[in-house]
Design a protein around this motif. Structure first.
Motif, short mmCIF file in Angstrom:
data_model
loop_
_atom_site.label_atom_id
_atom_site.label_comp_id
_atom_site.label_asym_id
_atom_site.label_seq_id
_atom_site.Cartn_x
_atom_site.Cartn_y
_atom_site.Cartn_z
N LEU A 172 0.94 -1.00 -0.03
CA LEU A 172 0.12 0.09 -0.01
C LEU A 172 0.80 1.33 0.11
O LEU A 172 1.57 1.62 1.05
N THR A 173 0.90 2.03 -1.19
CA THR A 173 1.87 3.03 -1.14
C THR A 173 1.24 4.33 -0.94
O THR A 173 0.31 4.56 -0.80
N LYS A 174 2.25 5.37 -0.94
CA LYS A 174 1.76 6.78 -0.63
C LYS A 174 1.10 6.86 0.69
O LYS A 174 0.09 7.81 0.74
N GLN A 175 1.50 6.32 1.68
CA GLN A 175 0.96 6.43 3.17
C GLN A 175 0.79 7.93 3.48
O GLN A 175 0.09 8.19 4.20
N ASP A 176 1.78 8.56 2.95
CA ASP A 176 1.79 9.86 3.74
C ASP A 176 0.93 10.87 2.82
O ASP A 176 0.80 12.08 3.44
N LEU A 177 0.48 10.56 1.67
CA LEU A 177 -0.75 11.33 1.08
C LEU A 177 -2.14 10.83 1.35
O LEU A 177 -2.90 11.33 0.84
N THR A 219 3.39 1.38 3.09
CA THR A 219 4.72 2.10 2.51
C THR A 219 4.59 3.30 2.41
O THR A 219 3.45 4.05 1.96
N SER A 220 5.64 3.99 2.56
CA SER A 220 5.91 5.63 2.02
C SER A 220 7.19 5.66 1.37
O SER A 220 8.16 5.58 2.33
N ALA A 221 7.48 6.01 0.15
CA ALA A 221 8.58 6.15 -0.24
C ALA A 221 9.31 7.55 0.10
O ALA A 221 10.37 7.50 0.19
N ALA A 222 8.37 8.57 0.37
CA ALA A 222 8.81 9.86 0.84
C ALA A 222 9.28 9.62 2.26
O ALA A 222 10.35 10.66 2.63
N THR A 223 8.79 9.08 3.10
CA THR A 223 9.22 8.97 4.42
C THR A 223 9.93 7.94 4.88
O THR A 223 10.33 7.79 5.87
N GLY A 224 9.90 6.69 4.12
CA GLY A 224 10.38 5.40 4.46
C GLY A 224 9.93 4.48 5.00
O GLY A 224 10.34 3.33 5.53
N VAL A 225 8.43 4.89 5.26
CA VAL A 225 7.64 3.88 6.39
C VAL A 225 7.62 2.44 5.72
O VAL A 225 7.18 2.59 4.43
N LEU A 257 8.49 3.70 -5.59
CA LEU A 257 8.75 2.68 -4.54
C LEU A 257 10.16 2.05 -5.15
O LEU A 257 10.82 1.72 -4.21
N ALA A 258 10.39 1.76 -6.30
CA ALA A 258 11.52 0.82 -6.76
C ALA A 258 12.82 1.85 -6.46
O ALA A 258 13.60 1.21 -6.18
N ASN A 259 12.69 3.16 -6.79
CA ASN A 259 13.86 3.82 -6.59
C ASN A 259 14.09 4.11 -5.01
O ASN A 259 15.44 3.87 -4.56
N ALA A 260 13.26 3.87 -4.17
CA ALA A 260 13.38 3.81 -2.73
C ALA A 260 14.17 2.44 -2.37
O ALA A 260 15.05 2.36 -1.47
N LEU A 261 13.59 1.22 -2.97
CA LEU A 261 14.25 0.18 -2.62
C LEU A 261 15.68 0.05 -3.24
O LEU A 261 16.58 -0.58 -2.83
N LEU A 262 15.96 0.60 -4.42
CA LEU A 262 17.05 0.72 -5.21
C LEU A 262 18.04 1.46 -4.42
O LEU A 262 19.41 1.66 -4.60
N GLY A 263 17.68 2.38 -3.74
CA GLY A 263 18.42 3.56 -2.87
C GLY A 263 19.00 4.52 -3.73
O GLY A 263 19.99 5.39 -3.43
N ASP A 264 18.35 4.65 -5.06
CA ASP A 264 18.79 5.79 -6.08
C ASP A 264 17.74 6.15 -6.87
O ASP A 264 16.73 5.37 -7.15
N GLU A 265 17.86 7.34 -7.63
CA GLU A 265 17.10 7.68 -8.41
C GLU A 265 17.05 7.05 -9.83
O GLU A 265 17.39 7.92 -11.00
#
Length: 371
Positions: free
Chosen positions: A161-166, A191-197, A223-231
């Protein structure tokens, strides 16, 4: 140029041996045994990272290679090479893929052109992460379709479940509860890619080769970028008026994850047609399948039949009418796709037999003229 090449080069240079380089991409003893005959023929193993215009970017023991794929292409898209396939590569000045290893699993959807042919989206996957945006209105039917696709592939589904921050805080818990009810037996991670949750939890439950599935705008690439640790992957904004996004991912691409394993991002799926996914539907609608065992008739249609356990569950509020309607609809669609596929295969066999017959007749006529 694919972002894989820079990622792979780093991995290859830090690897202690060629074998460990392939192991980072999922190579194991079972694949090694399956490859024995190809190795004896002087071929080398390669994993398809990306398919692009008749050629493939592949990972090999010695590093990335751009290879032709005409020898392994097929008129049937399901049988053609796709991201995640393991292949036998002939090296040299003109590298060519000459054979595909049998797939352990594959995400296969019905063709976008509504033909009887399916389309393989990714192969040899271990975890299928279905992305659902908490910032958008919930679409239960789409979630059920994606879960059926994931279950039927042979991989292990996970709901992200993405974008928890929004998300609207007042309704987030209710949405999570509803989504969880749609996915019996499936791990659900907020999950939240913005906050890391939730990223640590998602990393823990996803293993091996992971593929991301979902519609455009669900936040897969972010989400993929967050898991990869890079843009690494491009991302795009979602339209406020309808919650839809454009396809920022245009190719299916395999990328190494920093903590081990590999990730395949996919373009947003507008059409999620099921291709003979009866096994997957049994998993998605496990509670209906279980209730059906208690019906008085083995072939109960769960309509007006007497002593129907499914209808009884609807009347008591244990099961929703929407859930049963969705189950019926997806079963019909899956059965229709299966029948179309069977008819196409029968037609193919008939055409082949006719071709053989014509060839034999021509041979007989030639022999008669020679006598």
């Amino acid at each position: 140029m694919s972002s894989f090449f820079s990622t792979s080069s780093t991995s290859s240079s830090s690897s202690g041996s060629a074998g460990s380089t392939l192991a980072a991409f999922g190579w194991d003893e079972a694949f090694d045994r399956a490859f024995a005959a190809h190795r004896a023929a002087g071929l080398v193993p390669a994993r398809i990272v990306r398919v692009d215009r008749g050629q493939c970017d592949v990972a090999t023991e010695s590093g990335p290679v751009r290879a032709g794929s005409s020898a392994v292409s097929s008129p049937d898209p399901v049988l053609s090479p796709c991201t995640g396939d393991w292949a036998a590569l002939r090296t040299g000045s003109d590298p060519q893929l000459v054979a595909l290893l049998p797939r352990r699993s594959a995400i296969v959807r019905s063709g976008a052109d509504r033909s009887s042919r399916g389309q393989a989206l990714a192969a040899n996957i271990d975890t299928a992460v279905v992305a659902v945006s908490l910032a958008d209105p919930l679409n239960p039917g789409r979630i059920e379709r994606l879960l059926a696709l994931a279950w039927d592939s042979g991989a292990r589904p996970v709901l992200a479940l993405t974008k928890q921050d929004l998300a609207d805080p007042s309704g987030a818990d209710a949405v999570q509860a509803e989504v969880t009810a749609l996915a019996p037996g499936v791990d659900t991670v907020v999950t939240s890619a913005a906050t890391g949750v939730g990223l640590d939890v998602l990393t823990a439950v996803a293993y091996g080769t992971t593929v991301l599935l979902g519609p455009s705008g669900a936040g897969k690439s972010t989400l993929a970028n967050a898991l990869l640790g890079d843009e690494v992957l491009a991302t795009g904004a979602v339209r406020a008026q309808d919650g839809k996004g454009r396809h920022t991912t245009v190719h299916r691409e395999l990328l190494l994850l920093p903590g081990g394993g590999v990730l395949i991002d996919t373009p947003g799926l507008r059409g999620i047609g099921l291709q003979d996914a009866a096994d997957g539907l049994e998993q998605v609608f496990a509670e209906i399948e279980q209730l059906a065992q208690e019906c008085a008739f083995r072939d109960c249609g769960h309509g007006t039949e007497p002593d129907c356990a499914v209808q009884r569950a609807i009347h008591t509020g244990q099961l929703s009418e929407r859930r049963l309607d969705s189950y019926r609809k997806l079963l019909r669609e899956s059965a229709w796709a299966a029948s179309r596929s069977d008819a196409r295969m029968r037609a193919g066999r008939t055409d082949q037999q006719k071709s053989i017959t014509r060839h034999l007749r021509a041979t007989y006529r030639f022999r008669e003229r020679q006598q």
